[in-house]
Design a protein around this motif. Sequence first.
Motif, PDB file in Angstrom:
ATOM      1  N   ASP A  33       0.868  -1.172   0.000  1.00 27.48           N
ATOM      2  CA  ASP A  33       0.000   0.000   0.000  1.00 27.48           C
ATOM      3  C   ASP A  33       0.916   1.237   0.000  1.00 27.48           C
ATOM      4  O   ASP A  33       2.070   1.157   0.433  1.00 27.48           O
ATOM      5  N   ASP A  79      -1.485  -0.613   5.889  1.00 25.66           N
ATOM      6  CA  ASP A  79      -1.892  -0.103   7.203  1.00 25.66           C
ATOM      7  C   ASP A  79      -3.404  -0.088   7.380  1.00 25.66           C
ATOM      8  O   ASP A  79      -3.886   0.332   8.431  1.00 25.66           O
ATOM      9  N   ASP A 126      -6.533  -3.009   2.648  1.00 31.24           N
ATOM     10  CA  ASP A 126      -5.348  -3.820   2.306  1.00 31.24           C
ATOM     11  C   ASP A 126      -5.473  -5.257   2.811  1.00 31.24           C
ATOM     12  O   ASP A 126      -5.335  -6.214   2.053  1.00 31.24           O
ATOM     13  N   ASP A 171      -0.133   5.016   0.901  1.00 33.40           N
ATOM     14  CA  ASP A 171      -0.320   6.021   1.951  1.00 33.40           C
ATOM     15  C   ASP A 171      -0.423   5.417   3.338  1.00 33.40           C
ATOM     16  O   ASP A 171      -1.220   4.517   3.584  1.00 33.40           O
ATOM     17  N   GLY A 172       0.412   5.926   4.225  1.00 31.20           N
ATOM     18  CA  GLY A 172       0.428   5.423   5.594  1.00 31.20           C
ATOM     19  C   GLY A 172       1.243   4.150   5.737  1.00 31.20           C
ATOM     20  O   GLY A 172       1.397   3.637   6.834  1.00 31.20           O
ATOM     21  N   THR A 173       1.777   3.638   4.624  1.00 29.42           N
ATOM     22  CA  THR A 173       2.593   2.412   4.670  1.00 29.42           C
ATOM     23  C   THR A 173       4.008   2.721   4.178  1.00 29.42           C
ATOM     24  O   THR A 173       4.975   2.502   4.914  1.00 29.42           O
TER      25      THR A 173
END
Length: 227
Positions: free
Chosen positions: A9, A181, A186, A11-13
């Motif tokens: 992933d 995340d 995901d 964004d945020g990962t």
Amino acid sequence: MAYSTILFDADGTLFDYDRAEEFALASSFRKYGIQFSQERNSLYREINDGKWKQFEAGVISKDELQTSRFAGLFAALGIANIDAARFNKDYLGYLACGSELIDGAVEVCRSLSATMRLAIITNGIATVQLSRFSKSEIKDYISYMFVSEEIGYAKPDARYFDFVFDRMGPLGKPGVLVVGDSLTSDIQGGVNYGLDTCYYNPRKLENLSGIKPTFEIGSLAEIFDWI
Ligand SMILES: [Mg+2]
């Protein structure tokens, strides 16, 4: 487990979306003469998260998501006379500049890419994601980038993964790991598709969802404890 392919992933990962988002919101607020604050930033996040969940559930379209999140924010703040669609366009322009990465992303991608194929699977907006990716330090280690907007389906939809497997194939499901995340997009997407999953959970949030990842990590570097 020996994996041949890792689907990350974005964004945020790998990408620090929180910072990119805050920069974009503060910059667009400044442009429109609106006072920025952490409270307003949190409020926007809450509204935006809700809209993304509706989008992932197929309730609203990407266009509706993009305008309604700001229309909702302005309504909540009692701000009138701002065109949410135009504001969103400006916001995306600022967002496309944010390519800061999560700690460890460069080292992890560099190391894994020596023996595995890496791809990004993201539900983001194509122009924004491609711009941020092309500016980032990890671009040389990633072989494929799949953006839901270009595919026509979003994680966790199996048809999204069908597209990825078709493009990267031939791929055996046991050799593929999904890292992300979000439990609902995901991990749920990977589980539904029969793939191993790694839940990146840096804030150690309690998982009450009933969705079970294969394993969980609190920092990206911890992935080496498992693979
Ligand atoms: Mg994410």
